[in-house]
Design an enzyme around this catalytic site. Structure first.
Site, short mmCIF file in Angstrom:
data_model
loop_
_atom_site.label_atom_id
_atom_site.label_comp_id
_atom_site.label_asym_id
_atom_site.label_seq_id
_atom_site.Cartn_x
_atom_site.Cartn_y
_atom_site.Cartn_z
N GLU A 9 15.40 -3.06 -14.96
CA GLU A 9 16.43 -3.55 -14.04
C GLU A 9 15.85 -3.98 -12.70
O GLU A 9 16.34 -3.59 -11.65
CB GLU A 9 17.51 -2.48 -13.85
N GLU A 66 29.82 7.81 -14.67
CA GLU A 66 29.86 6.37 -14.40
C GLU A 66 30.79 5.65 -15.38
O GLU A 66 31.53 4.75 -14.98
CB GLU A 66 28.43 5.84 -14.54
N ASP A 94 23.44 2.71 -22.69
CA ASP A 94 23.52 3.23 -21.32
C ASP A 94 24.67 4.21 -21.10
O ASP A 94 25.66 3.85 -20.47
CB ASP A 94 23.67 2.05 -20.35
O1 GCW Z 1 23.58 3.17 -16.00
C1 GCW Z 1 22.79 2.28 -15.28
C2 GCW Z 1 23.40 2.34 -13.94
C3 GCW Z 1 22.42 2.10 -12.82
C4 GCW Z 1 21.22 3.01 -13.04
C5 GCW Z 1 20.58 2.65 -14.36
C6 GCW Z 1 19.40 3.57 -14.70
C7 GCW Z 1 19.85 4.13 -11.44
O2 GCW Z 1 24.47 1.44 -13.87
O3 GCW Z 1 23.08 2.38 -11.62
O4 GCW Z 1 20.30 2.93 -11.99
O5 GCW Z 1 21.51 2.82 -15.39
O6 GCW Z 1 19.62 4.53 -15.40
O7 GCW Z 1 18.30 3.31 -14.24
#
Ligand code: GCW
Length: 713
Positions: free
Chosen positions: A303, A405, A377
């Protein structure tokens, strides 16, 4: 001894004299409510006095915890004694007692024994361990037994943690915000550290120790280099000092390009000797300030974060270079496997496996690869990550997300125990039947000694720490499962409810019933039957399955559900991305066929026709609608159950939960209505009879906009 006793008497008398504290949730499951019915006598009979000869900070913490809790539970300050006494609790290590009437082999440094025995003709309870931290864990375990109504007469408990590193990961930023945090700002007051160490830090350590958590990563994996500068090392050291007596080590997330940003190096190539030397020197500097520093956590080439692949090096090259820097000090590196590249057109669910599986056997012996529970995720439901069982030579560390989240953020009551349990119990078949994810994580499947489990914390400065009373249960469940991955989510919920509200079954039973179905309800009203990743962009709050215009394909919900005129779901079989092939053959075979795929994962692996018949005999479309309906109905039921608990719960916590259930109901309905309005526009089928049409038309849902939703970086 007398002086000690005197101090305690005064302190406790003052505590007793102060007005009753508001039930704002600050005390978590360590609330130690005054016991009711026959419980106070039963507990008092087994806690007439405390014989605790140890005097390390940890031993004193154990003793103080007993005094504090027993005073609150029974209203009487237990005496401290040097000699065996009828009904006393005896906290002892071999070092403090000389010899012990119990065997401590196999308990390691953290395990404990709790045993009812007779000493000089007096019936006592011995809490014994090889080290003071074991005593502290044993003390909390005894309190848990006492407060959940266990019989204290004939105790014979032996317990040692199955997983070595039991860590919280804070996604806390240096400016006080918390990524995906829904409980207010960060509890780390970086600005006033190291001088001001507020009492909350000690309470944080107590809460964690009470459930066996032994480490914490202080800063966000989306890290800033500044956390490695001298002032921030000093701040971290101050926290380490507070946490040390409670057995909690600190760790830091590091940014890959820190040597360039902080010292002007031209490169962050892990094979560059200057880069390696920089990290070695940095590690030495940290260990000078924090001799028991745990190590580094790294999000690299993920990311947008920099990493070794920017220099054509592998994740193993990067991890090993850092591992060499901390190795002389006994430190470890946790290298995250959460990767998916912008230039890789392959199914996102496959990418971590594709990157990491070939590296098995290449990591240094003080590296763990940290893998999220599922391949995408932290969705409300994902099948277990295919890396579990696929890297036998590498210790794999579990990463769960305690902060919600994707499961309703701060307000929804969605107990995560069943999600954690479902993943840990999943069978990878890596070495035949029974090769559960839990056995991968605790090292028993491949004989790894270095083992770990991490939970992304749901903690902030809210008085109740976690954004709601019920979110505390997720923190609690994480710690308990980290200690013993075989515990049941339900048993943990029972413990938590008893300590948090009341051990009365009239309270525990309905609370646990609400909790146990709550995560499944969220799956139903958000993403039933194996759907995933259909939430709003950026803030991830609320439904947005229609989004199709974001730059990267895998950012768009339509990428995940693939709904079209024919049907819905992501074909991950041979005719699609073939992600199923990443699982061991028996699992791959099961997921390859829609008939043998568990219905809960159906659309994760298959594109299924709207009119296909499911096991229930219903069509997929009708079943989808019914799942959405059931999810909403479950929340309505929780509201009713909670209303019935009104007389049994204090006003403050009752009202918070009631209000939040109201929000949850509204949002569950919103998820259902928006999703069905959208899917119906594609499926073109009527709702089954009895299912109400969405409240608004699709455009209304599409027009919703939340620029200030919390937790969004
Ligand atoms: O779930 C996603 C999140 C990001 C997070 C990323 C990760 C810390 O939306 O906010 O960043 O995963 O786990 O690296």
């Amino acid at each position: 001894m007398l002086a000690r006793l005197f101090c305690w008497t005064i302190a406790s008398a003052m505590a007793a004299a102060s007005p009753a504290m508001a039930e704002d949730g600050y005390d978590l499951w360590l609330r130690h409510a005054k016991a009711e019915g026959s419980m106070p006598q039963a507990i008092a009979r087994h806690a007439t006095a405390i014989m605790a000869p140890g005097n390390s900070a940890t031993a004193l913490a154990a003793r103080d915890e007993l005094v504090r809790s027993l005073t609150k539970i029974g209203g009487v300050v237990p005496a401290l004694t040097d000699a065996p006494q009828e009904g006393a609790i005896w906290l002892a290590t071999l070092a403090s007692a000389g010899n012990l009437p119990v065997k401590l082999d196999g308990l390691g440094q953290e395990g404990y024994v709790i045993r009812s025995l007779t000493r000089n003709g007096r019936a006592m309870t011995l809490i014994a361990a090889n080290s003071d931290i074991g005593l502290l864990y044993g003390t909390y375990a005894w309190l848990r037994l006492a407060e959940t109504g266990a019989s204290l007469d004939r105790l014979d408990v032996r317990s040692a943690p199955r997983v070595k590193l039991r860590l919280l990961n804070h996604w806390d930023n240096l400016d006080g915000t918390v990524e995906r945090g829904y409980a207010g700002q960060s509890i780390w007051d970086w600005w006033r550290l190291p001088d001001w160490k507020g009492p909350r830090y000690t309470d944080y350590a107590r809460a964690n120790a009470s459930i066996g958590i032994n480490g914490t990563v202080l800063n966000n994996v989306n890290a800033k280099s500044d956390s490695l500068t001298a002032p921030y090392i000093a701040k971290a050291a101050a926290l380490a000092d507070v946490f040390r007596p409670y057995g909690i080590k600190i760790y830091l997330s590091v940014k890959w390009t820190a040597p360039m940003e902080l010292s002007g190096l031209k490169t962050a190539d892990p094979m560059d000797p200057q880069v390696a030397a920089w990290w070695k020197a940095k590690a030495n500097e940290i260990y000078k300030a924090i001799p028991d520093f745990g190590g580094f956590l790294v999000k690299a080439n993920s990311e947008g974060q920099p990493g070794p692949q920017d220099y054509k090096r592998s994740h193993a090259d990067g991890a090993n270079m850092l591992a060499a820097a901390v190795k002389p000090h006994g430190g470890i590196v946790m290298w995250r496997a959460f990767v998916y590249a912008h230039d890789n057109p392959d199914d996102r669910a496959k990418q971590a496996y594709s990157d990491f599986k070939p590296l098995d056997g290449q990591f240094a012996d003080n590296v763990l690869v940290q893998v999220k529970n599922g391949a995408i995720d932290f969705q409300p439901r994902e099948p277990f990550h295919p890396l579990f069982g696929a890297m036998p030579k590498t210790p794999l560390m579990m990463e769960f997300q305690i902060t919600k989240e994707y499961l309703g953020q701060s307000t929804h009551l969605t107990y995560l125990g069943p999600l954690f349990e479902e993943t840990l119990d999943a069978d990878t078949y890596a070495k035949g039947k029974g090769s559960t994810v839990a056995k991968v994580i605790d090292g028993s499947l491949e004989g790894h000694r270095l083992t770990g489990i991490a939970g992304v914390a749901n903690i902030g400065v809210d008085r109740d720490w976690s954004g709601s009373i019920f979110n505390q249960a997720d923190w609690y469940a994480f710690g308990r499962l980290a200690w013993n991955p075989d515990l049941s989510a339900e048993a943990i919920a029972r413990e938590w409810a008893a300590q948090t509200f009341s051990p009365d079954p009239k309270v525990v039973d309905p609370v646990v019933t609400m909790m146990m179905g709550s995560r499944e309800a969220a799956v139903d009203y958000m993403t039933p039957l194996g759907l995933a990743h259909l939430m709003g962009t950026g803030h991830h709050y609320g439904p947005a399955p229609w989004i199709a215009d974001l730059a990267r394909p895998e950012w768009n919900p339509v990428y995940y559900h693939k709904a079209d005129m024919r049907g819905i779901g992501f074909d991950r079989t041979k005719t699609g991305s073939n992600a199923v092939a990443q699982y061991a053959p028996p699992v791959a075979k099961m997921f390859a066929d829609p008939k043998t795929t568990p219905e809960r994962d159906l659309l994760w692996f298959h594109h299924v026709a709207w009119d296909a018949k499911l096991k229930s005999g219903e069509t997929l479309w009708n079943s989808l609608v019914h799942h959405y309906d059931e999810g909403v109905a479950y929340v309505a039921n929780m509201q009713k159950t909670w209303e019935r608990l009104r007389p049994a719960v204090d006003v403050e916590r009752f009202n918070q939960t009631k209000a939040f259930l109201g929000i949850q109901y509204r949002e569950a309905k919103w998820w259902r209505d928006a999703s069905l309005a959208y899917f119906q526009s594609i499926a073109n089928r009527p709702l089954p009879s009895g299912s109400l049409p969405p409240e608004h038309d699709l455009n209304w849902y599409k027009a919703q906009n939340f620029p200030y939703a919390p937790g969004h970086p």
